[in-house]
Design a protein around this motif. Structure first.
Motif, PDB file in Angstrom:
ATOM      1  N   ASN A  39      69.606  61.541   4.663  1.00  0.00           N
ATOM      2  CA  ASN A  39      70.308  62.801   4.448  1.00  0.00           C
ATOM      3  C   ASN A  39      70.383  63.567   5.761  1.00  0.00           C
ATOM      4  O   ASN A  39      69.532  63.406   6.635  1.00  0.00           O
ATOM      5  N   THR A  40      71.377  64.436   5.906  1.00  0.00           N
ATOM      6  CA  THR A  40      71.463  65.295   7.082  1.00  0.00           C
ATOM      7  C   THR A  40      71.589  66.747   6.634  1.00  0.00           C
ATOM      8  O   THR A  40      72.139  67.035   5.562  1.00  0.00           O
ATOM      9  N   ILE A  41      71.079  67.650   7.484  1.00  0.00           N
ATOM     10  CA  ILE A  41      71.097  69.073   7.165  1.00  0.00           C
ATOM     11  C   ILE A  41      71.042  69.869   8.465  1.00  0.00           C
ATOM     12  O   ILE A  41      70.430  69.426   9.442  1.00  0.00           O
ATOM     13  N   ALA A  42      71.711  71.017   8.490  1.00  0.00           N
ATOM     14  CA  ALA A  42      71.597  71.922   9.633  1.00  0.00           C
ATOM     15  C   ALA A  42      70.184  72.475   9.665  1.00  0.00           C
ATOM     16  O   ALA A  42      69.594  72.758   8.620  1.00  0.00           O
ATOM     17  N   LEU A  43      69.623  72.624  10.873  1.00  0.00           N
ATOM     18  CA  LEU A  43      68.235  73.057  11.002  1.00  0.00           C
ATOM     19  C   LEU A  43      68.137  74.232  11.966  1.00  0.00           C
ATOM     20  O   LEU A  43      68.668  74.197  13.075  1.00  0.00           O
ATOM     21  N   HIS A  48      61.152  69.597  20.522  1.00  0.00           N
ATOM     22  CA  HIS A  48      60.402  68.926  19.453  1.00  0.00           C
ATOM     23  C   HIS A  48      60.163  69.906  18.314  1.00  0.00           C
ATOM     24  O   HIS A  48      59.666  71.003  18.525  1.00  0.00           O
ATOM     25  N   ILE A  49      60.559  69.514  17.122  1.00  0.00           N
ATOM     26  CA  ILE A  49      60.316  70.308  15.918  1.00  0.00           C
ATOM     27  C   ILE A  49      59.264  69.564  15.108  1.00  0.00           C
ATOM     28  O   ILE A  49      59.370  68.350  14.934  1.00  0.00           O
ATOM     29  N   PRO A  50      58.239  70.245  14.596  1.00  0.00           N
ATOM     30  CA  PRO A  50      57.281  69.545  13.741  1.00  0.00           C
ATOM     31  C   PRO A  50      57.984  68.827  12.591  1.00  0.00           C
ATOM     32  O   PRO A  50      59.060  69.239  12.147  1.00  0.00           O
ATOM     33  N   ALA A  51      57.364  67.767  12.112  1.00  0.00           N
ATOM     34  CA  ALA A  51      58.014  66.855  11.161  1.00  0.00           C
ATOM     35  C   ALA A  51      58.404  67.495   9.838  1.00  0.00           C
ATOM     36  O   ALA A  51      59.399  67.111   9.243  1.00  0.00           O
ATOM     37  N   ILE A  88      60.821  69.028   3.541  1.00  0.00           N
ATOM     38  CA  ILE A  88      61.460  67.772   3.939  1.00  0.00           C
ATOM     39  C   ILE A  88      60.752  67.228   5.174  1.00  0.00           C
ATOM     40  O   ILE A  88      60.109  67.975   5.908  1.00  0.00           O
ATOM     41  N   SER A  89      60.871  65.939   5.380  1.00  0.00           N
ATOM     42  CA  SER A  89      60.319  65.286   6.559  1.00  0.00           C
ATOM     43  C   SER A  89      61.460  64.948   7.515  1.00  0.00           C
ATOM     44  O   SER A  89      62.311  64.118   7.207  1.00  0.00           O
ATOM     45  N   VAL A  90      61.484  65.630   8.640  1.00  0.00           N
ATOM     46  CA  VAL A  90      62.553  65.468   9.633  1.00  0.00           C
ATOM     47  C   VAL A  90      62.268  64.231  10.475  1.00  0.00           C
ATOM     48  O   VAL A  90      61.148  64.044  10.956  1.00  0.00           O
ATOM     49  N   SER A  91      63.301  63.382  10.652  1.00  0.00           N
ATOM     50  CA  SER A  91      63.088  62.184  11.473  1.00  0.00           C
ATOM     51  C   SER A  91      63.795  62.264  12.816  1.00  0.00           C
ATOM     52  O   SER A  91      63.219  61.923  13.842  1.00  0.00           O
ATOM     53  N   THR A  92      65.049  62.707  12.862  1.00  0.00           N
ATOM     54  CA  THR A  92      65.748  62.825  14.147  1.00  0.00           C
ATOM     55  C   THR A  92      66.547  64.124  14.176  1.00  0.00           C
ATOM     56  O   THR A  92      66.937  64.656  13.140  1.00  0.00           O
ATOM     57  N   LEU A  93      66.786  64.599  15.383  1.00  0.00           N
ATOM     58  CA  LEU A  93      67.567  65.817  15.597  1.00  0.00           C
ATOM     59  C   LEU A  93      68.771  65.501  16.464  1.00  0.00           C
ATOM     60  O   LEU A  93      68.683  64.696  17.389  1.00  0.00           O
ATOM     61  N   THR A  94      69.879  66.147  16.165  1.00  0.00           N
ATOM     62  CA  THR A  94      71.089  66.040  16.978  1.00  0.00           C
ATOM     63  C   THR A  94      71.553  67.450  17.285  1.00  0.00           C
ATOM     64  O   THR A  94      71.534  68.318  16.406  1.00  0.00           O
ATOM     65  N   GLU A 130      64.063  62.977   5.035  1.00  0.00           N
ATOM     66  CA  GLU A 130      63.703  62.425   3.726  1.00  0.00           C
ATOM     67  C   GLU A 130      62.976  63.523   2.958  1.00  0.00           C
ATOM     68  O   GLU A 130      62.257  64.331   3.569  1.00  0.00           O
ATOM     69  N   PRO A 131      63.107  63.570   1.635  1.00  0.00           N
ATOM     70  CA  PRO A 131      62.356  64.564   0.859  1.00  0.00           C
ATOM     71  C   PRO A 131      60.851  64.301   0.945  1.00  0.00           C
ATOM     72  O   PRO A 131      60.418  63.162   1.065  1.00  0.00           O
ATOM     73  N   CYS A 132      60.062  65.358   0.894  1.00  0.00           N
ATOM     74  CA  CYS A 132      58.600  65.250   0.828  1.00  0.00           C
ATOM     75  C   CYS A 132      58.160  65.392  -0.627  1.00  0.00           C
ATOM     76  O   CYS A 132      58.901  65.888  -1.463  1.00  0.00           O
ATOM     77  N   VAL A 133      56.934  64.990  -0.888  1.00  0.00           N
ATOM     78  CA  VAL A 133      56.334  65.239  -2.198  1.00  0.00           C
ATOM     79  C   VAL A 133      56.087  66.744  -2.294  1.00  0.00           C
ATOM     80  O   VAL A 133      55.514  67.344  -1.380  1.00  0.00           O
ATOM     81  N   GLN A 134      56.552  67.366  -3.372  1.00  0.00           N
ATOM     82  CA  GLN A 134      56.384  68.808  -3.558  1.00  0.00           C
ATOM     83  C   GLN A 134      55.079  69.075  -4.288  1.00  0.00           C
ATOM     84  O   GLN A 134      54.703  68.341  -5.196  1.00  0.00           O
ATOM     85  N   TRP A 135      54.390  70.143  -3.889  1.00  0.00           N
ATOM     86  CA  TRP A 135      53.130  70.503  -4.527  1.00  0.00           C
ATOM     87  C   TRP A 135      53.360  70.966  -5.959  1.00  0.00           C
ATOM     88  O   TRP A 135      54.195  71.845  -6.212  1.00  0.00           O
ATOM     89  N   ALA A 136      52.621  70.396  -6.880  1.00  0.00           N
ATOM     90  CA  ALA A 136      52.684  70.824  -8.283  1.00  0.00           C
ATOM     91  C   ALA A 136      51.900  72.130  -8.444  1.00  0.00           C
ATOM     92  O   ALA A 136      50.967  72.400  -7.687  1.00  0.00           O
ATOM     93  N   PRO A 137      52.261  72.940  -9.429  1.00  0.00           N
ATOM     94  CA  PRO A 137      51.503  74.173  -9.685  1.00  0.00           C
ATOM     95  C   PRO A 137      50.057  73.862 -10.053  1.00  0.00           C
ATOM     96  O   PRO A 137      49.773  72.865 -10.702  1.00  0.00           O
ATOM     97  N   ILE A 138      49.146  74.720  -9.610  1.00  0.00           N
ATOM     98  CA  ILE A 138      47.720  74.642  -9.950  1.00  0.00           C
ATOM     99  C   ILE A 138      47.321  76.043 -10.415  1.00  0.00           C
ATOM    100  O   ILE A 138      47.547  77.022  -9.701  1.00  0.00           O
ATOM    101  N   SER A 139      46.732  76.138 -11.575  1.00  0.00           N
ATOM    102  CA  SER A 139      46.329  77.448 -12.090  1.00  0.00           C
ATOM    103  C   SER A 139      45.191  78.034 -11.263  1.00  0.00           C
ATOM    104  O   SER A 139      44.280  77.318 -10.846  1.00  0.00           O
ATOM    105  N   ILE A 140      45.287  79.327 -11.033  1.00  0.00           N
ATOM    106  CA  ILE A 140      44.196  80.040 -10.368  1.00  0.00           C
ATOM    107  C   ILE A 140      42.965  79.981 -11.276  1.00  0.00           C
ATOM    108  O   ILE A 140      43.075  80.178 -12.484  1.00  0.00           O
ATOM    109  N   ASN A 141      41.815  79.663 -10.692  1.00  0.00           N
ATOM    110  CA  ASN A 141      40.573  79.663 -11.462  1.00  0.00           C
ATOM    111  C   ASN A 141      39.598  80.651 -10.812  1.00  0.00           C
ATOM    112  O   ASN A 141      39.946  81.349  -9.845  1.00  0.00           O
TER     113      ASN A 141
END
Length: 192
Positions: A2-6, A58-61, A89-95, A107-118
């Protein structure tokens, strides 16, 4: 791929976060215009506060896709937008385009699922609530808050806490917010 403006920026945002940005560079105005016209997101990439977007090599991944939820023109003629984080998202290359607009393949990253405050994580929510109440420029852009969701609370802390980007990226890289919960609890104990 996938491509996206950054947009590299020293202010950081994660999913469900909100951020007010002032847009001044010609390439960024083009990006915002295209995003609003085509109703498509762009990405915000983390850079250190002392870097300028024009000098970025360099942009962090890990970056965050965002959508524009509000905008207006300032008296100075600059464009002010409020964005909301969608996904990491995980960035691989920049143009870089002719006008310095960055485009990333990702590429999409794994998204954090909700965790209830305890009981153990409640101090994180309580201190974040105090921070928001004492910082109107942050609290005013949130119509809804999720202080009962430790994931949401952790993401808001990671947006505002002044730690090195490599540590933020390392925490975000984990598949859940559990490591960030432990890190923040330990950090807040040392501060208070």
């Amino acid at each position: 791929m996938n491509t996206i403006a950054l947009l590299p920026h020293s202010k950081h945002i994660l999913p469900e976060g909100r951020l007010k940005l002032v847009i001044s560079r010609v390439c960024d105005i083009r990006m915002v215009t295209e995003s609003m016209t085509d109703k498509r997101p762009f990405a915000l990439g983390m850079i250190a506060p002392n870097h300028e977007p024009e000098t970025i090599s360099h942009i962090p991944a890990i970056a965050t896709t965002v959508s524009i939820i509000d905008f207006n023109t300032q008296d100075s003629g600059l464009l002010e937008i409020i964005v909301e984080g969608i996904d990491t998202i995980s960035v691989s290359t920049l143009t870089m385009a002719y006008d310095n607009l960055l485009t990333a393949t990702y590429e999409p990253c794994v998204q954090w699922a909700p965790i209830s405050i305890n009981h153990d994580s409640q101090p994180l929510a309580d201190k974040l609530k105090l921070l928001f109440e004492s910082t109107p420029e942050i609290s005013n852009i949130y119509q809804q808050t999720s202080y009962n969701n430790a994931t949401w609370v952790c993401q808001r802390w990671l947006e505002v806490i002044p730690i090195d980007i490599k540590y933020k990226q390392s925490l975000i890289h984990h598949p859940t917010a559990n490591m960030t919960i432990r890190f923040l609890l330990q950090l807040l104990q040392t501060i208070t």
